[in-house]
Design a protein around this motif. Structure first.
Motif, PDB file in Angstrom:
ATOM      1  N   LYS A 155       0.827  -1.209   0.000  1.00 22.39           N
ATOM      2  CA  LYS A 155       0.000   0.000   0.000  1.00 22.39           C
ATOM      3  C   LYS A 155       0.864   1.264   0.000  1.00 22.39           C
ATOM      4  N   SER A 156       2.003   1.203   0.657  1.00 25.30           N
ATOM      5  CA  SER A 156       2.910   2.353   0.635  1.00 25.30           C
ATOM      6  C   SER A 156       3.455   2.583  -0.763  1.00 25.30           C
ATOM      7  N   ASN A 157       3.803   1.522  -1.457  1.00 27.11           N
ATOM      8  CA  ASN A 157       4.292   1.656  -2.830  1.00 27.11           C
ATOM      9  C   ASN A 157       3.239   2.242  -3.753  1.00 27.11           C
ATOM     10  N   LEU A 158       1.980   1.873  -3.563  1.00 23.28           N
ATOM     11  CA  LEU A 158       0.904   2.354  -4.416  1.00 23.28           C
ATOM     12  C   LEU A 158       0.653   3.854  -4.248  1.00 23.28           C
ATOM     13  N   ALA A 159       1.164   4.440  -3.170  1.00 25.69           N
ATOM     14  CA  ALA A 159       0.934   5.870  -2.928  1.00 25.69           C
ATOM     15  C   ALA A 159       1.818   6.763  -3.785  1.00 25.69           C
ATOM     16  N   TRP A 160       2.785   6.193  -4.490  1.00 27.12           N
ATOM     17  CA  TRP A 160       3.743   6.981  -5.264  1.00 27.12           C
ATOM     18  C   TRP A 160       3.588   6.706  -6.754  1.00 27.12           C
ATOM     19  N   GLN A 161       3.941   7.720  -7.532  1.00 29.37           N
ATOM     20  CA  GLN A 161       4.015   7.516  -8.971  1.00 29.37           C
ATOM     21  C   GLN A 161       5.064   6.446  -9.266  1.00 29.37           C
ATOM     22  N   GLY A 162       4.782   5.599 -10.208  1.00 29.24           N
ATOM     23  CA  GLY A 162       5.690   4.511 -10.521  1.00 29.24           C
ATOM     24  C   GLY A 162       5.521   3.316  -9.631  1.00 29.24           C
ATOM     25  N   ARG A 163       4.581   3.402  -8.672  1.00 28.04           N
ATOM     26  CA  ARG A 163       4.276   2.272  -7.793  1.00 28.04           C
ATOM     27  C   ARG A 163       5.476   1.826  -6.965  1.00 28.04           C
ATOM     28  N   GLN A 164       6.336   2.764  -6.615  1.00 28.45           N
ATOM     29  CA  GLN A 164       7.497   2.416  -5.795  1.00 28.45           C
ATOM     30  C   GLN A 164       7.903   3.608  -4.942  1.00 28.45           C
TER      31      GLN A 164
END
Length: 669
Positions: A155-164
């Motif tokens: 879920k933390s990764n999904l919060a950023w552009q590029g999924r990371q």
């Protein structure tokens, strides 16, 4: 170390239990429990000062493709294919409408396609990336698109552009062939001994100084050197660490001859951490050790500590407690990616903090540079190079000339006609002037940031300035000097106040005649008991400056380490019995002092004398205004007459009363 630490649920109970059993503070235990101790031992310092790539470093191929990662989910089995090599797989992904990311399996040459919502996961047999690579590495420009952090890593990764989530040192030059980190040509000076930096850090590494090198030149060349100290015992540097307790009262390795702090590359603020707490950090210094106001000098010093350490991604300043930073080589590392397990909201004592990403702005994939207005009506007192020439230079032209001049650093000041740049490795001593001050930042993002970058930054700058008027009040709180002990020293307050005014002149350049105590005496300072810290001594005075430009000099001079050392020496000479601990001076500035600061208020005596004088004057005016009374007074006749009923013949008698030397007389007609 005292620290407010809270973990919800069972984790909180375990942390308190470990704290009780081990005898350590709650924060120390929490740092061990929730901060991953990945690199408790620093790699050995190589002779070429290179740093070997860390074992947990995420490798980026051509600043685009993630090594040892694959993207999930996969669109469908029909999109499985094979490719001869990595970039052939990427080109095939670009031809598929729904493909946003690709994965190339090294062992089978299989090519997999993933949709827009795919996320990268670790897989040593694969590598993957976006369907097209941009000039700027995606992780170096990624912005928040939703709430962060999440309850899980996914879920933390999904919060950023590029999924990371941006990874540590992902935007730093790396030499994967030789297994070392590269160097970055961009270096900025953050702190220096001559500009108020104490330079008394502990835990540094001693290094030999080769021929034709100096301690500071070594640190400048090493990207992972955050701070240096040249002492009587040799050269010490902060290798893979930011240094701790740099404001200690005594240097750990002898007298400090020269010290400074460098920031290699630049930083991108990913998230403002004001009002929240990141768990697993370590205390860099305590608030009581910093010279100056906690909201200004303390926050600035904390930020510089993290900015100078390439391994530090998180810093926070807790009011009343001090500075907390990430220090991986000491074992205090925030888990990657950050989740709500180490993120506590509602922590109001944390008045400032940032989640940052270090990057090298002059890599080949950096698109451009930006000049931003830092302060109006402000320039630098020294260290400027004239770029004007014989003709007027606009601000935009000044920025272009500074960019082309290799001697110029990252600051210029211009008024639309004249142009000056601050030389590289020089600090800007701000002073009031009819110029505008600009700072160069290397552009790695496009558009607005998802989170504001340090909303307190403007307030921080304004609060650190001295009042711009020529006359203002100064309150210097002296920690470690007991006021009650001053009273037992004959003439101690008077001598200390006058000598203190002399030290103000030496440290700020302001004439002693511009220092006035609260009783109006020129060249003196009032000594009283502190109202901020019980038992401390406070020195109070007003200023009458010759020009408004001297206000900034007063601020910097009173906050300098030189001034602090001079006052410590002065107290040792005049009032050694008043010293009860390490002597620190903390200046505060105000427009006017309230009456409570006066040690002895004698204003009622002046009011009484003024009232008596006014009463006498009124009486004389009344007497002198009557001609008859004046004539009688000069002739010695009675001034007042009245009738008395007790006469011998029964007729009313006229009596006169005069008050001469307390004798009463009467005359009858």
């Amino acid at each position: 170390m005292a620290h407010l630490y809270h973990v919800p649920g069972v984790a909180s109970f375990i942390g308190l239990l470990l704290s009780f059993c081990s005898g350590k503070s709650v924060h120390d235990v929490a740092a061990v429990t929730w901060g991953r101790r990945l690199r408790q031992n620093k790699p050995a310092l190589r002779q070429d000062y290179k740093v070997e790539i860390l074992s947990d470093q995420i490798r980026m191929i051509d600043h685009c493709v993630l090594d040892s990662h694959r993207y999930l989910p996969i669109i469908s089995s029909s999109h499985y294919t094979h490719a001869s090599e990595l970039y052939v797989c990427q080109k095939k992904c670009a031809l598929v409408h729904d493909c946003a990311y690709f994965t190339f399996v090294k062992t089978s040459n299989r090519c997999e396609f993933s949709p827009e919502n795919a996320t990268p996961i670790k897989d040593s047999l694969a590598m993957g990336g976006p369907r097209t690579c941009t000039k700027v590495q995606a992780s170096c420009t990624a912005k928040l698109v939703s709430s962060f952090p999440g309850s899980t890593a996914e879920k933390s990764n999904l919060a950023w552009q590029g999924r990371q989530v941006p990874a540590p040192l992902q935007c730093w030059p790396t030499d994967w062939i030789n297994g070392v980190y590269g160097d970055c040509p961009t270096v900025q000076v953050l702190q220096e001994l001559s500009h108020g930096f104490a330079g008394r850090c502990s835990g540094l590494t001693q290094v030999p100084v080769p021929l034709y090198e100096t301690c500071h030149s070594i640190c400048r060349k090493m990207s992972f050197c955050s701070v240096y100290q040249l002492t009587e015992k040799g050269c010490f540097i902060g290798y893979l660490e930011g240094g701790s307790d740099c404001f200690a009262s005594q240097p750990p390795d002898g007298k400090v001859l020269r010290a400074g702090r460098y920031m290699h590359g630049d930083v991108r603020v990913l998230m403002n951490l004001r009002g929240v707490q990141i768990m697993g950090l370590v205390q860099a210094f305590q608030e009581k050790d910093v010279y100056g106001d906690a909201r200004t000098a303390g926050v600035q010093a904390c930020r510089d500590t993290c900015y100078s350490n390439l391994l530090c991604q998180y810093w926070q300043y807790a009011l009343g407690n001090g500075c907390w930073v990430e220090e991986p080589t000491a074992g205090y590392t925030v888990q990657y990616p950050l989740t709500t397990e180490q993120f506590l909201e509602g922590a109001g004592q944390f008045i400032a903090g940032e989640y940052i990403q270090h990057y090298c702005p002059k890599l080949g994939w950096t698109p451009s540079e930006e000049w931003t207005l830092t302060a109006r009506n402000m320039s630098c007192a020294s260290g400027g190079k004239d770029l004007s020439g014989s003709s007027a230079v606009t601000s935009s032209e000044c920025q272009a000339r500074a960019s082309a001049d290799k001697q110029c650093g990252n600051q210029i000041y211009s008024n639309g006609k004249a142009c000056f740049c601050i030389l590289e490795d020089s600090l800007c001593e701000r002073t009031v002037s009819p110029y505008n001050l600009y700072t160069r930042k290397w552009a790695t993002t496009q558009g607005a940031e998802a989170e504001p970058n340090m909303s307190f930054q403007d307030d921080l700058y304004q609060a650190s300035r001295a009042p711009s008027a020529r006359s203002f009040g100064v309150e210097v709180d002296c920690e470690g000097l007991n006021y009650n002990n001053f009273l037992d020293i004959y003439d101690g307050k008077h001598r200390f106040g006058e000598e203190f005014a002399l030290q103000v002149e030496k440290s700020t350049g302001v004439p002693r005649s511009s220092v006035i105590d609260l009783d109006g005496k020129v060249g003196a300072v009032s000594v009283s008991a502190s109202t901020r810290n019980s038992g401390n001594t406070v020195l109070l005075f007003n200023t009458d400056l010759e020009s408004e430009q001297q206000a900034d000099a007063v601020t910097r001079g009173l906050r300098s380490q030189i001034f602090n050392d001079r006052i410590k020496t002065l107290a040792t000479q005049i009032a050694p019995a008043a010293i009860t601990g390490p002597v620190h001076v903390v200046p505060y500035f105000t427009e006017a002092f309230p009456d409570k600061y006066r040690q002895e208020d004698n204003s009622w005596w002046w009011l009484l004398l003024l009232s008596l004088a006014l009463l006498c004057t009124c009486c004389l005016v009344i007497i002198c205004s009557q001609k008859k009374l004046r004539a009688k007074m000069w002739a010695g006749e009675p001034l007042c007459e009245f009738e008395s009923p007790d006469s011998s013949d029964g007729q009313p008698a006229v009596r006169s009363w005069r008050d001469q030397r307390g004798v009463k007389s009467a005359a009858f007609k």
